[in-house]
Enzyme design. Structure first.
Site, PDB file in Angstrom:
ATOM      1  N   ASP A 194       0.980  -1.495  -0.203  1.00  0.00           N
ATOM      2  CA  ASP A 194      -0.360  -0.097  -0.128  1.00  0.00           C
ATOM      3  C   ASP A 194       0.897   1.397   0.302  1.00  0.00           C
ATOM      4  O   ASP A 194       1.696   1.356   1.030  1.00  0.00           O
ATOM      5  CB  ASP A 194      -0.970   0.094   1.331  1.00  0.00           C
ATOM      6  CG  ASP A 194      -1.709   1.645   1.079  1.00  0.00           C
ATOM      7  OD1 ASP A 194      -1.706   2.444   1.034  1.00  0.00           O
ATOM      8  OD2 ASP A 194      -3.206   1.155   1.707  1.00  0.00           O
ATOM      9  N   HIS A 195       1.486   2.172  -1.206  1.00  0.00           N
ATOM     10  CA  HIS A 195       1.928   3.473  -1.503  1.00  0.00           C
ATOM     11  C   HIS A 195       2.195   3.836  -0.280  1.00  0.00           C
ATOM     12  O   HIS A 195       2.993   4.855   0.139  1.00  0.00           O
ATOM     13  CB  HIS A 195       2.472   2.956  -3.033  1.00  0.00           C
ATOM     14  CG  HIS A 195       1.233   4.425  -3.131  1.00  0.00           C
ATOM     15  ND1 HIS A 195      -0.234   3.722  -3.457  1.00  0.00           N
ATOM     16  CD2 HIS A 195       0.721   5.623  -3.021  1.00  0.00           C
ATOM     17  CE1 HIS A 195      -0.366   4.829  -4.153  1.00  0.00           C
ATOM     18  NE2 HIS A 195       0.089   6.024  -3.175  1.00  0.00           N
ATOM     19  N   HIS A 198      -5.902   2.818   1.362  1.00  0.00           N
ATOM     20  CA  HIS A 198      -4.992   3.434   1.977  1.00  0.00           C
ATOM     21  C   HIS A 198      -5.942   4.608   3.196  1.00  0.00           C
ATOM     22  O   HIS A 198      -5.176   4.854   4.163  1.00  0.00           O
ATOM     23  CB  HIS A 198      -5.031   4.630   0.969  1.00  0.00           C
ATOM     24  CG  HIS A 198      -4.333   4.060   0.180  1.00  0.00           C
ATOM     25  ND1 HIS A 198      -3.600   3.690  -0.802  1.00  0.00           N
ATOM     26  CD2 HIS A 198      -4.978   4.644  -1.523  1.00  0.00           C
ATOM     27  CE1 HIS A 198      -2.959   2.822  -1.503  1.00  0.00           C
ATOM     28  NE2 HIS A 198      -4.132   4.309  -2.236  1.00  0.00           N
TER      29      HIS A 198
HETATM   30  C1  BG6 Z   1      -4.374   5.087  -6.009  1.00  0.00           C
HETATM   31  C2  BG6 Z   1      -5.347   4.420  -6.923  1.00  0.00           C
HETATM   32  O1  BG6 Z   1      -3.869   3.437  -5.413  1.00  0.00           O
HETATM   33  O2  BG6 Z   1      -3.617   5.787  -5.291  1.00  0.00           O
HETATM   34  C3  BG6 Z   1      -5.663   6.752  -7.768  1.00  0.00           C
HETATM   35  O3  BG6 Z   1      -5.716   4.137  -8.094  1.00  0.00           O
HETATM   36  C4  BG6 Z   1      -5.237   7.340  -6.457  1.00  0.00           C
HETATM   37  O4  BG6 Z   1      -7.429   6.362  -7.951  1.00  0.00           O
HETATM   38  C5  BG6 Z   1      -3.499   7.311  -6.096  1.00  0.00           C
HETATM   39  O5  BG6 Z   1      -4.663   8.765  -7.944  1.00  0.00           O
HETATM   40  C6  BG6 Z   1      -3.389   8.739  -5.231  1.00  0.00           C
HETATM   41  O6  BG6 Z   1      -2.457   7.743  -4.954  1.00  0.00           O
HETATM   42  P1  BG6 Z   1      -1.194   9.656  -4.138  1.00  0.00           P
HETATM   43  O7  BG6 Z   1       0.010   9.227  -3.448  1.00  0.00           O
HETATM   44  O8  BG6 Z   1      -1.114  10.114  -5.405  1.00  0.00           O
HETATM   45  O9  BG6 Z   1      -2.064  10.382  -3.340  1.00  0.00           O
END
Ligand code: BG6
Length: 518
Positions: free
Chosen positions: A189-190, A252
Protein backbone atom coordinates in the site's frame (compact mmCIF):
# COMPACT_ATOMS: atom_id res chain seq x y z
CA UNK A 1 22.77 5.75 12.23
CA UNK A 2 23.67 2.73 10.11
CA UNK A 3 22.77 3.16 6.45
CA UNK A 4 20.22 0.56 5.36
CA UNK A 5 21.45 -0.95 2.12
CA UNK A 6 19.83 -3.75 0.15
CA UNK A 7 21.30 -7.23 -0.02
CA UNK A 8 22.06 -8.85 -3.37
CA UNK A 9 19.00 -10.03 -5.27
CA UNK A 10 17.44 -10.74 -8.61
CA UNK A 11 14.18 -8.88 -9.00
CA UNK A 12 11.75 -10.20 -11.60
CA UNK A 13 9.23 -7.52 -12.57
CA UNK A 14 6.08 -8.97 -14.13
CA UNK A 15 4.35 -6.30 -16.20
CA UNK A 16 7.70 -4.61 -16.89
CA UNK A 17 6.45 -2.75 -19.94
CA UNK A 18 3.47 -1.31 -18.04
CA UNK A 19 2.74 2.02 -16.50
CA UNK A 20 3.55 1.22 -12.88
CA UNK A 21 6.97 -0.13 -13.81
CA UNK A 22 7.77 2.92 -15.89
CA UNK A 23 6.38 5.60 -13.60
CA UNK A 24 7.20 4.22 -10.18
CA UNK A 25 9.37 1.10 -9.95
CA UNK A 26 12.16 1.92 -12.33
CA UNK A 27 12.57 5.54 -11.18
CA UNK A 28 12.66 4.35 -7.57
CA UNK A 29 15.22 1.62 -8.28
CA UNK A 30 17.35 4.08 -10.22
CA UNK A 31 17.22 6.56 -7.36
CA UNK A 32 18.18 3.84 -4.85
CA UNK A 33 21.08 2.95 -7.16
CA UNK A 34 22.24 6.56 -7.31
CA UNK A 35 22.18 6.73 -3.54
CA UNK A 36 24.36 3.57 -3.48
CA UNK A 37 21.70 1.63 -1.60
CA UNK A 38 21.60 -1.30 -4.04
CA UNK A 39 24.05 -4.21 -3.93
CA UNK A 40 26.50 -4.93 -6.73
CA UNK A 41 24.71 -8.27 -7.02
CA UNK A 42 21.41 -6.58 -7.87
CA UNK A 43 19.80 -7.46 -11.20
CA UNK A 44 16.38 -6.67 -12.69
CA UNK A 45 14.71 -9.11 -15.04
CA UNK A 46 11.74 -7.45 -16.70
CA UNK A 47 9.01 -9.82 -17.88
CA UNK A 48 5.99 -9.04 -20.05
CA UNK A 49 4.16 -10.16 -23.16
CA UNK A 50 5.62 -7.44 -25.39
CA UNK A 51 8.49 -8.92 -27.39
CA UNK A 52 11.71 -7.02 -26.66
CA UNK A 53 15.44 -7.63 -26.41
CA UNK A 54 17.45 -6.61 -23.35
CA UNK A 55 18.71 -3.63 -25.33
CA UNK A 56 15.23 -2.52 -26.34
CA UNK A 57 14.06 -2.84 -22.75
CA UNK A 58 16.95 -0.69 -21.58
CA UNK A 59 16.11 1.96 -24.17
CA UNK A 60 12.47 1.93 -23.04
CA UNK A 61 13.41 2.26 -19.37
CA UNK A 62 15.96 4.97 -20.16
CA UNK A 63 13.33 7.01 -22.00
CA UNK A 64 10.86 6.58 -19.12
CA UNK A 65 13.49 7.66 -16.58
CA UNK A 66 14.41 10.75 -18.58
CA UNK A 67 10.77 11.70 -18.87
CA UNK A 68 10.19 11.10 -15.16
CA UNK A 69 13.24 13.18 -14.25
CA UNK A 70 12.03 16.08 -16.40
CA UNK A 71 8.46 15.94 -15.05
CA UNK A 72 9.13 15.35 -11.38
CA UNK A 73 12.42 17.06 -10.70
CA UNK A 74 13.16 19.22 -13.69
CA UNK A 75 16.94 18.82 -13.19
CA UNK A 76 19.55 17.18 -15.39
CA UNK A 77 19.47 13.44 -15.98
CA UNK A 78 22.46 11.55 -14.60
CA UNK A 79 23.65 9.86 -17.83
CA UNK A 80 26.76 8.38 -16.30
CA UNK A 81 24.79 6.62 -13.52
CA UNK A 82 22.20 5.48 -16.06
CA UNK A 83 24.89 3.84 -18.21
CA UNK A 84 25.99 1.76 -15.21
CA UNK A 85 22.44 1.04 -14.01
CA UNK A 86 21.25 -0.03 -17.46
CA UNK A 87 23.78 -2.88 -17.42
CA UNK A 88 21.82 -4.43 -14.53
CA UNK A 89 18.59 -4.63 -16.57
CA UNK A 90 17.49 -7.68 -18.56
CA UNK A 91 14.29 -8.70 -20.24
CA UNK A 92 12.35 -11.86 -20.91
CA UNK A 93 9.29 -12.06 -23.16
CA UNK A 94 6.48 -14.36 -22.09
CA UNK A 95 2.82 -14.95 -21.30
CA UNK A 96 1.34 -14.99 -17.82
CA UNK A 97 -0.49 -18.28 -18.06
CA UNK A 98 1.76 -20.36 -20.19
CA UNK A 99 4.00 -23.03 -18.71
CA UNK A 100 6.54 -22.93 -21.54
CA UNK A 101 7.19 -19.21 -20.93
CA UNK A 102 7.72 -19.85 -17.23
CA UNK A 103 10.13 -22.70 -17.95
CA UNK A 104 12.16 -20.27 -20.06
CA UNK A 105 11.90 -17.74 -17.24
CA UNK A 106 13.24 -20.28 -14.75
CA UNK A 107 16.15 -21.06 -17.05
CA UNK A 108 16.91 -17.34 -17.38
CA UNK A 109 16.84 -16.92 -13.61
CA UNK A 110 19.38 -19.74 -13.24
CA UNK A 111 21.59 -18.17 -15.90
CA UNK A 112 21.51 -14.74 -14.23
CA UNK A 113 22.19 -16.32 -10.83
CA UNK A 114 25.29 -17.90 -12.36
CA UNK A 115 26.45 -14.73 -14.07
CA UNK A 116 25.91 -12.27 -11.19
CA UNK A 117 26.46 -12.55 -7.43
CA UNK A 118 22.72 -12.52 -6.65
CA UNK A 119 23.20 -14.98 -3.78
CA UNK A 120 20.09 -16.76 -5.15
CA UNK A 121 17.80 -14.17 -3.55
CA UNK A 122 14.70 -13.70 -5.69
CA UNK A 123 12.08 -10.98 -5.50
CA UNK A 124 9.03 -11.35 -7.75
CA UNK A 125 7.11 -8.13 -8.31
CA UNK A 126 3.58 -8.46 -9.70
CA UNK A 127 3.04 -5.14 -11.49
CA UNK A 128 0.34 -6.70 -13.65
CA UNK A 129 -3.45 -6.51 -13.84
CA UNK A 130 -4.97 -8.55 -10.99
CA UNK A 131 -6.52 -11.20 -13.25
CA UNK A 132 -3.07 -12.77 -13.73
CA UNK A 133 -1.96 -12.77 -10.06
CA UNK A 134 -3.17 -16.33 -9.49
CA UNK A 135 -1.81 -17.90 -12.71
CA UNK A 136 1.59 -16.26 -12.11
CA UNK A 137 1.78 -17.62 -8.58
CA UNK A 138 0.80 -21.12 -9.75
CA UNK A 139 3.30 -21.16 -12.59
CA UNK A 140 6.12 -19.85 -10.42
CA UNK A 141 5.42 -22.78 -8.17
CA UNK A 142 5.21 -25.23 -11.01
CA UNK A 143 8.61 -24.30 -12.40
CA UNK A 144 10.18 -24.43 -8.94
CA UNK A 145 10.68 -20.69 -8.45
CA UNK A 146 8.70 -20.31 -5.21
CA UNK A 147 11.04 -22.38 -3.09
CA UNK A 148 14.13 -20.68 -1.74
CA UNK A 149 17.24 -22.52 -2.91
CA UNK A 150 21.01 -22.42 -2.39
CA UNK A 151 20.77 -20.35 0.77
CA UNK A 152 18.79 -17.55 -0.89
CA UNK A 153 15.34 -16.19 -0.10
CA UNK A 154 12.25 -15.86 -2.30
CA UNK A 155 9.65 -13.10 -1.87
CA UNK A 156 6.59 -11.86 -3.71
CA UNK A 157 5.52 -8.22 -3.90
CA UNK A 158 1.96 -7.67 -4.93
CA UNK A 159 0.08 -4.48 -5.78
CA UNK A 160 -3.55 -3.74 -5.07
CA UNK A 161 -6.31 -4.56 -5.85
CA UNK A 162 -6.13 -7.54 -3.49
CA UNK A 163 -9.56 -8.72 -4.54
CA UNK A 164 -12.78 -6.94 -5.32
CA UNK A 165 -14.68 -7.69 -2.12
CA UNK A 166 -14.20 -9.87 0.94
CA UNK A 167 -14.86 -13.13 -0.84
CA UNK A 168 -12.48 -12.52 -3.72
CA UNK A 169 -9.79 -11.19 -1.36
CA UNK A 170 -10.12 -14.37 0.64
CA UNK A 171 -9.82 -16.50 -2.46
CA UNK A 172 -6.75 -14.62 -3.70
CA UNK A 173 -5.07 -14.91 -0.32
CA UNK A 174 -5.85 -18.62 -0.13
CA UNK A 175 -4.34 -19.08 -3.53
CA UNK A 176 -1.17 -17.13 -2.79
CA UNK A 177 -0.78 -18.95 0.50
CA UNK A 178 -1.04 -22.31 -1.23
CA UNK A 179 2.31 -21.55 -2.89
CA UNK A 180 4.00 -18.98 -0.62
CA UNK A 181 4.21 -18.49 3.15
CA UNK A 182 2.64 -15.33 4.57
CA UNK A 183 6.09 -14.03 5.51
CA UNK A 184 7.17 -14.26 1.85
CA UNK A 185 4.26 -12.08 0.67
CA UNK A 186 4.66 -8.29 0.63
CA UNK A 187 1.32 -6.59 -0.13
CA UNK A 188 2.04 -2.99 -1.05
CA UNK A 189 0.00 0.00 0.00
CA UNK A 190 2.09 2.90 -1.23
CA UNK A 191 0.63 5.22 1.44
CA UNK A 192 2.69 3.35 4.03
CA UNK A 193 5.85 4.31 2.15
CA UNK A 194 5.10 8.01 2.54
CA UNK A 195 7.36 9.71 5.07
CA UNK A 196 4.49 11.59 6.65
CA UNK A 197 2.46 8.42 7.11
CA UNK A 198 5.37 6.70 8.85
CA UNK A 199 5.74 9.78 10.97
CA UNK A 200 2.25 9.31 12.44
CA UNK A 201 3.67 6.62 14.73
CA UNK A 202 6.79 8.63 15.54
CA UNK A 203 4.68 11.67 16.37
CA UNK A 204 2.35 9.65 18.58
CA UNK A 205 4.74 7.21 20.25
CA UNK A 206 8.11 8.96 19.98
CA UNK A 207 6.91 11.92 22.05
CA UNK A 208 5.53 12.03 25.54
CA UNK A 209 3.20 14.99 25.15
CA UNK A 210 0.62 13.92 22.58
CA UNK A 211 -0.35 10.40 23.57
CA UNK A 212 -1.93 11.29 26.94
CA UNK A 213 -4.58 13.37 25.16
CA UNK A 214 -5.02 11.08 22.15
CA UNK A 215 -8.23 9.44 23.32
CA UNK A 216 -11.96 9.84 24.02
CA UNK A 217 -11.35 12.00 27.09
CA UNK A 218 -9.86 14.80 25.01
CA UNK A 219 -10.66 14.14 21.37
CA UNK A 220 -14.07 15.23 20.10
CA UNK A 221 -13.80 13.62 16.67
CA UNK A 222 -11.32 12.87 13.90
CA UNK A 223 -11.55 13.86 10.23
CA UNK A 224 -9.51 12.31 7.47
CA UNK A 225 -9.57 13.82 4.00
CA UNK A 226 -7.90 12.39 0.91
CA UNK A 227 -8.89 14.64 -1.96
CA UNK A 228 -7.74 14.75 -5.55
CA UNK A 229 -8.43 17.51 -8.04
CA UNK A 230 -8.07 15.32 -11.12
CA UNK A 231 -10.99 13.42 -12.56
CA UNK A 232 -10.64 9.81 -13.73
CA UNK A 233 -8.89 10.96 -16.90
CA UNK A 234 -8.05 7.96 -19.07
CA UNK A 235 -8.33 5.39 -16.25
CA UNK A 236 -12.10 5.06 -16.67
CA UNK A 237 -11.94 1.39 -17.66
CA UNK A 238 -10.31 0.44 -14.36
CA UNK A 239 -12.00 3.03 -12.19
CA UNK A 240 -15.58 2.32 -13.14
CA UNK A 241 -15.23 -1.26 -11.86
CA UNK A 242 -13.68 0.02 -8.66
CA UNK A 243 -15.03 3.36 -7.41
CA UNK A 244 -13.74 5.47 -4.56
CA UNK A 245 -14.45 3.01 -1.76
CA UNK A 246 -12.45 0.19 -3.33
CA UNK A 247 -9.79 2.40 -4.89
CA UNK A 248 -8.99 4.55 -1.85
CA UNK A 249 -10.93 3.63 1.29
CA UNK A 250 -10.35 -0.12 1.56
CA UNK A 251 -6.61 0.40 1.46
CA UNK A 252 -5.10 3.87 1.94
CA UNK A 253 -7.80 5.37 4.15
CA UNK A 254 -8.23 2.31 6.35
CA UNK A 255 -4.47 2.39 6.90
CA UNK A 256 -4.62 6.05 7.91
CA UNK A 257 -7.43 5.25 10.34
CA UNK A 258 -5.49 2.31 11.77
CA UNK A 259 -2.28 4.31 12.31
CA UNK A 260 -4.14 7.24 13.85
CA UNK A 261 -6.20 5.08 16.19
CA UNK A 262 -3.96 2.13 17.10
CA UNK A 263 -2.61 1.35 20.56
CA UNK A 264 1.16 1.53 21.15
CA UNK A 265 2.77 -1.64 19.81
CA UNK A 266 4.79 -3.92 22.09
CA UNK A 267 7.81 -3.22 19.89
CA UNK A 268 8.42 -1.47 16.61
CA UNK A 269 8.46 -4.57 14.46
CA UNK A 270 6.27 -6.07 11.76
CA UNK A 271 4.33 -8.41 14.01
CA UNK A 272 3.62 -5.96 16.83
CA UNK A 273 2.71 -2.97 14.65
CA UNK A 274 0.42 -5.00 12.44
CA UNK A 275 -1.24 -6.69 15.42
CA UNK A 276 -2.27 -3.29 16.71
CA UNK A 277 -3.52 -2.11 13.34
CA UNK A 278 -5.60 -5.27 13.09
CA UNK A 279 -7.13 -4.54 16.50
CA UNK A 280 -8.33 -1.15 15.25
CA UNK A 281 -9.81 -2.63 12.09
CA UNK A 282 -11.60 -5.27 14.15
CA UNK A 283 -13.01 -2.54 16.39
CA UNK A 284 -14.59 -0.61 13.52
CA UNK A 285 -18.32 -1.12 13.96
CA UNK A 286 -19.66 -3.06 10.94
CA UNK A 287 -22.19 -1.10 8.91
CA UNK A 288 -25.64 -2.62 8.65
CA UNK A 289 -26.18 -2.89 4.86
CA UNK A 290 -29.82 -1.96 5.32
CA UNK A 291 -28.85 1.26 7.07
CA UNK A 292 -25.91 2.23 4.90
CA UNK A 293 -27.25 5.73 4.20
CA UNK A 294 -27.08 6.60 7.89
CA UNK A 295 -23.30 6.54 7.91
CA UNK A 296 -22.09 6.55 4.30
CA UNK A 297 -22.55 9.06 1.49
CA UNK A 298 -21.58 8.39 -2.11
CA UNK A 299 -21.70 10.70 -5.10
CA UNK A 300 -20.47 11.30 -8.62
CA UNK A 301 -18.91 14.44 -9.99
CA UNK A 302 -20.62 16.54 -12.66
CA UNK A 303 -18.74 18.86 -15.02
CA UNK A 304 -16.91 21.78 -13.46
CA UNK A 305 -13.58 23.48 -12.88
CA UNK A 306 -11.24 21.64 -10.50
CA UNK A 307 -7.61 22.48 -9.78
CA UNK A 308 -7.76 25.13 -12.53
CA UNK A 309 -8.86 22.61 -15.18
CA UNK A 310 -12.20 22.10 -16.92
CA UNK A 311 -13.33 18.59 -16.08
CA UNK A 312 -16.14 16.86 -17.97
CA UNK A 313 -18.67 15.06 -15.78
CA UNK A 314 -17.86 11.49 -14.73
CA UNK A 315 -20.55 10.04 -16.97
CA UNK A 316 -19.00 11.79 -19.98
CA UNK A 317 -15.48 10.55 -19.25
CA UNK A 318 -13.75 8.05 -21.55
CA UNK A 319 -14.78 4.44 -20.93
CA UNK A 320 -17.64 5.19 -18.49
CA UNK A 321 -21.07 3.70 -19.25
CA UNK A 322 -23.71 6.45 -19.38
CA UNK A 323 -25.75 4.85 -16.58
CA UNK A 324 -22.79 4.07 -14.31
CA UNK A 325 -23.50 4.18 -10.56
CA UNK A 326 -19.83 4.04 -9.60
CA UNK A 327 -19.05 6.55 -6.87
CA UNK A 328 -16.22 9.05 -7.32
CA UNK A 329 -16.76 10.42 -3.82
CA UNK A 330 -17.41 8.74 -0.52
CA UNK A 331 -17.77 10.04 3.02
CA UNK A 332 -18.15 7.62 5.91
CA UNK A 333 -18.72 8.07 9.61
CA UNK A 334 -16.81 5.29 11.33
CA UNK A 335 -17.38 4.32 14.93
CA UNK A 336 -14.54 2.55 16.67
CA UNK A 337 -15.83 0.35 19.45
CA UNK A 338 -12.84 0.11 21.74
CA UNK A 339 -11.78 1.51 25.10
CA UNK A 340 -9.87 4.45 23.68
CA UNK A 341 -12.27 5.68 20.99
CA UNK A 342 -15.78 4.79 22.02
CA UNK A 343 -18.06 7.73 21.18
CA UNK A 344 -15.45 9.53 19.02
CA UNK A 345 -16.54 9.49 15.36
CA UNK A 346 -13.91 9.17 12.66
CA UNK A 347 -15.26 10.95 9.59
CA UNK A 348 -13.41 10.02 6.44
CA UNK A 349 -13.89 11.36 2.92
CA UNK A 350 -12.21 10.96 -0.42
CA UNK A 351 -13.05 11.99 -3.95
CA UNK A 352 -11.91 12.84 -7.43
CA UNK A 353 -12.46 16.28 -8.99
CA UNK A 354 -12.42 18.09 -5.65
CA UNK A 355 -10.94 21.60 -5.28
CA UNK A 356 -7.38 20.50 -4.52
CA UNK A 357 -5.11 17.52 -3.98
CA UNK A 358 -4.55 17.14 -0.28
CA UNK A 359 -4.36 14.40 2.32
CA UNK A 360 -4.70 15.23 5.97
CA UNK A 361 -5.69 13.78 9.31
CA UNK A 362 -7.38 16.28 11.63
CA UNK A 363 -7.64 15.37 15.28
CA UNK A 364 -10.24 17.74 16.73
CA UNK A 365 -10.12 18.27 20.49
CA UNK A 366 -12.95 18.98 22.86
CA UNK A 367 -13.46 22.57 23.93
CA UNK A 368 -12.63 23.68 27.48
CA UNK A 369 -15.44 23.28 30.02
CA UNK A 370 -16.10 27.03 30.29
CA UNK A 371 -15.79 29.40 27.36
CA UNK A 372 -14.69 32.72 28.89
CA UNK A 373 -13.13 34.02 25.75
CA UNK A 374 -15.74 33.43 23.10
CA UNK A 375 -15.69 35.98 20.34
CA UNK A 376 -18.04 36.52 17.45
CA UNK A 377 -15.69 34.55 15.23
CA UNK A 378 -15.45 31.51 17.48
CA UNK A 379 -18.83 31.44 19.21
CA UNK A 380 -20.69 28.17 18.94
CA UNK A 381 -17.71 26.23 17.64
CA UNK A 382 -17.46 22.97 19.49
CA UNK A 383 -13.85 22.41 18.64
CA UNK A 384 -11.14 24.93 19.52
CA UNK A 385 -7.98 22.90 19.26
CA UNK A 386 -6.81 20.65 16.51
CA UNK A 387 -3.76 18.76 15.38
CA UNK A 388 -3.48 18.45 11.63
CA UNK A 389 -1.18 15.82 10.21
CA UNK A 390 -0.70 17.06 6.69
CA UNK A 391 0.34 13.99 4.72
CA UNK A 392 0.68 15.78 1.36
CA UNK A 393 1.45 18.25 -0.15
CA UNK A 394 3.20 20.90 2.02
CA UNK A 395 4.02 18.07 4.43
CA UNK A 396 3.59 19.46 7.93
CA UNK A 397 2.00 19.16 11.35
CA UNK A 398 -0.12 22.05 12.52
CA UNK A 399 -1.45 22.76 15.97
CA UNK A 400 -4.50 25.04 15.97
CA UNK A 401 -5.44 27.02 19.07
CA UNK A 402 -7.03 30.27 20.21
CA UNK A 403 -5.04 33.42 20.96
CA UNK A 404 -5.93 36.92 22.05
CA UNK A 405 -5.79 39.32 19.15
CA UNK A 406 -3.71 42.33 20.27
CA UNK A 407 -5.86 45.34 21.10
CA UNK A 408 -7.81 47.00 23.86
CA UNK A 409 -10.66 44.51 23.76
CA UNK A 410 -10.64 40.75 24.33
CA UNK A 411 -10.94 39.33 20.86
CA UNK A 412 -10.01 35.72 20.32
CA UNK A 413 -8.77 34.31 17.06
CA UNK A 414 -7.67 30.90 15.82
CA UNK A 415 -3.91 30.76 15.21
CA UNK A 416 -1.47 27.95 14.51
CA UNK A 417 1.96 26.59 15.28
CA UNK A 418 3.46 24.45 12.62
CA UNK A 419 6.27 22.10 11.77
CA UNK A 420 6.96 22.06 8.03
CA UNK A 421 9.08 19.23 6.64
CA UNK A 422 10.61 21.39 3.92
CA UNK A 423 11.72 24.00 6.45
CA UNK A 424 13.09 21.49 8.95
CA UNK A 425 14.69 18.95 6.63
CA UNK A 426 15.02 20.68 3.24
CA UNK A 427 12.74 20.53 0.25
CA UNK A 428 14.22 17.41 -1.28
CA UNK A 429 13.99 15.36 1.93
CA UNK A 430 10.94 13.40 0.83
CA UNK A 431 11.50 10.72 -1.77
CA UNK A 432 8.98 8.52 -3.50
CA UNK A 433 7.08 6.05 -1.32
CA UNK A 434 8.12 3.14 -3.54
CA UNK A 435 11.81 3.61 -2.78
CA UNK A 436 11.35 2.91 0.87
CA UNK A 437 9.03 -0.01 0.22
CA UNK A 438 11.30 -1.66 -2.35
CA UNK A 439 14.26 -1.34 -0.02
CA UNK A 440 12.27 -2.81 2.88
CA UNK A 441 11.11 -5.77 0.81
CA UNK A 442 14.72 -6.49 -0.20
CA UNK A 443 15.73 -6.26 3.46
CA UNK A 444 12.88 -8.56 4.52
CA UNK A 445 11.20 -5.93 6.67
CA UNK A 446 7.43 -6.25 6.29
CA UNK A 447 6.40 -3.63 8.88
CA UNK A 448 5.14 -1.31 6.14
CA UNK A 449 3.32 -4.00 4.17
CA UNK A 450 -0.21 -5.29 4.58
CA UNK A 451 -0.80 -8.60 6.31
CA UNK A 452 -3.55 -10.95 5.19
CA UNK A 453 -5.83 -10.26 8.15
CA UNK A 454 -5.52 -6.49 7.68
CA UNK A 455 -6.67 -6.52 4.11
CA UNK A 456 -9.49 -8.97 4.83
CA UNK A 457 -10.80 -7.00 7.81
CA UNK A 458 -10.80 -3.81 5.77
CA UNK A 459 -12.63 -5.67 3.00
CA UNK A 460 -15.12 -7.00 5.51
CA UNK A 461 -16.14 -3.49 6.61
CA UNK A 462 -16.16 -2.17 3.03
CA UNK A 463 -18.12 -5.15 1.73
CA UNK A 464 -20.98 -4.37 4.14
CA UNK A 465 -21.27 -0.95 2.53
CA UNK A 466 -21.05 -2.41 -0.98
CA UNK A 467 -23.78 -4.89 -0.05
CA UNK A 468 -25.97 -2.03 1.15
CA UNK A 469 -25.51 -0.17 -2.12
CA UNK A 470 -26.20 -3.34 -4.09
CA UNK A 471 -29.49 -3.83 -2.23
CA UNK A 472 -30.53 -0.26 -3.08
CA UNK A 473 -29.64 -0.72 -6.73
CA UNK A 474 -31.44 -4.05 -6.90
CA UNK A 475 -34.63 -2.43 -5.60
CA UNK A 476 -34.41 0.22 -8.31
CA UNK A 477 -33.65 -2.37 -11.02
CA UNK A 478 -36.78 -4.26 -10.07
CA UNK A 479 -38.68 -1.05 -10.68
CA UNK A 480 -36.98 -0.71 -14.05
CA UNK A 481 -34.94 2.31 -12.93
CA UNK A 482 -31.35 3.12 -12.11
CA UNK A 483 -30.46 4.67 -8.81
CA UNK A 484 -29.62 8.34 -9.23
CA UNK A 485 -26.45 9.13 -7.26
CA UNK A 486 -26.04 12.53 -5.61
CA UNK A 487 -23.92 14.76 -7.85
CA UNK A 488 -21.34 17.36 -6.98
CA UNK A 489 -19.90 19.90 -9.31
CA UNK A 490 -16.24 19.24 -10.10
CA UNK A 491 -14.15 21.65 -8.04
CA UNK A 492 -16.45 21.61 -5.00
CA UNK A 493 -16.03 19.69 -1.75
CA UNK A 494 -18.55 16.97 -2.57
CA UNK A 495 -22.33 16.70 -2.22
CA UNK A 496 -24.48 18.44 0.39
CA UNK A 497 -25.32 15.01 1.83
CA UNK A 498 -21.73 14.82 3.02
CA UNK A 499 -22.09 18.09 4.96
CA UNK A 500 -25.31 16.75 6.45
CA UNK A 501 -23.54 13.63 7.66
CA UNK A 502 -21.45 15.79 10.00
CA UNK A 503 -24.07 18.44 10.65
CA UNK A 504 -26.28 15.79 12.27
CA UNK A 505 -23.60 15.52 14.97
CA UNK A 506 -23.09 19.28 15.18
CA UNK A 507 -19.83 19.17 13.20
CA UNK A 508 -18.60 20.44 9.87
CA UNK A 509 -15.80 19.44 7.54
CA UNK A 510 -12.62 21.31 8.13
CA UNK A 511 -11.35 23.12 5.01
CA UNK A 512 -7.77 21.99 4.43
CA UNK A 513 -5.22 24.60 5.42
CA UNK A 514 -3.05 25.25 2.40
CA UNK A 515 0.67 26.05 2.25
CA UNK A 516 1.57 24.56 5.61
CA UNK A 517 0.39 27.53 7.57
CA UNK A 518 -2.82 29.26 8.31
C1 BG6 B 1 -3.98 4.95 -6.07
C2 BG6 B 1 -5.35 5.05 -6.70
O1 BG6 B 1 -3.90 3.82 -5.24
O2 BG6 B 1 -3.74 6.11 -5.29
C3 BG6 B 1 -5.48 6.31 -7.53
O3 BG6 B 1 -5.58 3.90 -7.51
C4 BG6 B 1 -5.09 7.53 -6.74
O4 BG6 B 1 -6.80 6.46 -8.04
C5 BG6 B 1 -3.75 7.32 -6.05
O5 BG6 B 1 -5.02 8.63 -7.62
C6 BG6 B 1 -3.44 8.45 -5.08
O6 BG6 B 1 -2.13 8.31 -4.62
P1 BG6 B 1 -1.30 9.59 -4.15
O7 BG6 B 1 -0.01 9.04 -3.67
O8 BG6 B 1 -1.16 10.46 -5.36
O9 BG6 B 1 -2.12 10.25 -3.07
Amino acid sequence: MIKRTAPANLMVVFGASGDLAKRKLMPSLFHLFRQKLLHKGFVVLGYARTAMTDEEFRTQVGDALREHQAEEHGDAFDEEAWQRFSQMLFYQTGGYDDLGSFQSLAARVVALDDEFPTQHNHLFYLATPPNVFEPIASLLNEVGLTAAGDGGWTRLIIEKPFGHDLQSAHKLNDHLLSVFHEDQIYRIDHYLGKETVQNILVFRFGNGIFEPIWNRNYVDHVQITVSESLGVGTRGGYYDKSGAIRDMVQNHMMQLVALTAMEPPVAYDAESVRNQKVNVLRSIRPTDPLEVNKSVVRAQYAAGLAGGKEIPGYLEAEGIPPNSTTETYVAWKLEIDNWRWNGVPFYIRTGKALPTKVTEVNVMFRRPPLMYFDSRETRGQKVRNSITLRIQPDESIILGFDAKRPGPQLDVEQVSMDFVYGRAFGNSAISDAYERLLLDAMLGDSTLFIRRDETELAWDRVTNVLDGWEIQEEIMRKRGKTLPLPQYEAGTWGPLESDDLLARDGHHWREPILNGSK
